[in-house]
Enzyme design. Structure first.
Site, PDB file in Angstrom:
ATOM      1  N   VAL A 113       7.749  12.443  -3.609  1.00 46.64           N
ATOM      2  CA  VAL A 113       8.021  11.823  -4.902  1.00 46.64           C
ATOM      3  C   VAL A 113       9.003  10.685  -4.645  1.00 46.64           C
ATOM      4  CG1 VAL A 113       7.590  13.876  -6.296  1.00 46.64           C
ATOM      5  CG2 VAL A 113       9.892  13.469  -5.390  1.00 46.64           C
ATOM      6  N   SER A 114       9.047   9.742  -5.569  1.00 53.58           N
ATOM      7  CA  SER A 114       9.841   8.533  -5.338  1.00 53.58           C
ATOM      8  C   SER A 114      11.327   8.692  -5.639  1.00 53.58           C
ATOM      9  CB  SER A 114       9.274   7.369  -6.166  1.00 53.58           C
ATOM     10  OG  SER A 114       8.018   6.971  -5.674  1.00 53.58           O
ATOM     11  N   THR A 115      11.661   9.545  -6.602  1.00 56.24           N
ATOM     12  CA  THR A 115      13.052   9.604  -7.051  1.00 56.24           C
ATOM     13  C   THR A 115      13.574  11.034  -7.089  1.00 56.24           C
ATOM     14  OG1 THR A 115      12.450   9.843  -9.394  1.00 56.24           O
ATOM     15  CG2 THR A 115      12.633   7.592  -8.516  1.00 56.24           C
TER      16      THR A 115
END
Length: 215
Positions: free
Chosen positions: A68-70
């Site tokens: 996931v990015s964050t």
């Protein structure tokens, strides 16, 4: 007795040199050590492996990779749910999961700890398939090069879902924004980069409002 360097031996066997090092640790291949400490592989040992069809990881051995990015997405449970879906897929297919790797980072970031660990394990021949939900989980750009490298290591990528999650659009916007901001800052300086970033967000909002009005 003819001896080969690790590079020459790996080429004859069609594997990555790191896999030979892994096989040595497992006692599956016995190199000769020179006084300098360098490995040399007897041709007879290479021919023995070739004659038995090679040393391979079990065909059902797979690794899982999720991203996931964050941190916000990870805290919301998105990363764990992604991994659970991969586990369920592997179980349904009858695969044996030998490793799990994950990252909380942008798909543009090439220096991901989980990605690096996964690639090193692939080079050592520890699994035969890599399960990911969809290509962008592995890399936003450069997926083809990673796929080619893994194939060279004898690893096949298996994509478990062609349908991207709901937050994929947001991640894409964030990655595009990072690219625009980076190049703008180089061209116009930090202050100019922030102005371009603000304008970019305004364009996105206008486009979304237009799209909503057409629905």
């Amino acid at each position: 007795m003819e001896l080969l360097s690790i590079g020459e031996a790996a080429k004859r066997l069609g594997v990555h040199p790191n896999r030979l090092r892994a096989w040595e640790k497992q006692g599956l291949i016995k190199p000769v050590r020179l006084p300098s400490g360098q490995r040399r592989y007897p041709v007879e040992e290479i021919n023995r492996i070739l004659g038995t069809g090679g040393i391979k990881a079990e065909p059902d051995a797979v690794a899982l990779y999720a991203r996931v990015s964050t941190k916000k997405q990870a805290d919301a449970g998105n990363l764990e749910r992604q991994m659970e879906r991969l586990r369920a897929y592997a179980q349904e297919k009858g695969y044996r999961v030998v490793a799990e790797y994950s990252d909380v980072a942008s798909g543009l970031n090439q220096n991901r700890r989980g990605l690096e660990r996964m690639l090193k394990a692939a080079e050592r021949g520890e699994f035969k398939k890599l399960l990911i939900e969809y290509p962008d989980r592995l890399a936003r750009f450069g997926y083809t090069y990673l796929e080619r490298h893994l194939k060279y290591c004898g690893v096949e990528i298996e994509i478990t879902s062609q349908k991207e999650p709901e937050d994929a659009h947001t991640e894409l916007v964030q990655d595009l924004l990072a690219i625009v901001t980076s190049f703008s800052a180089r061209l116009y300086g930090a202050r100019g980069g922030r102005k371009v970033q603000q304008g970019f967000w305004e364009l996105i909002r206008d486009a979304e409002e237009t799209q909503e009005g057409q629905i």
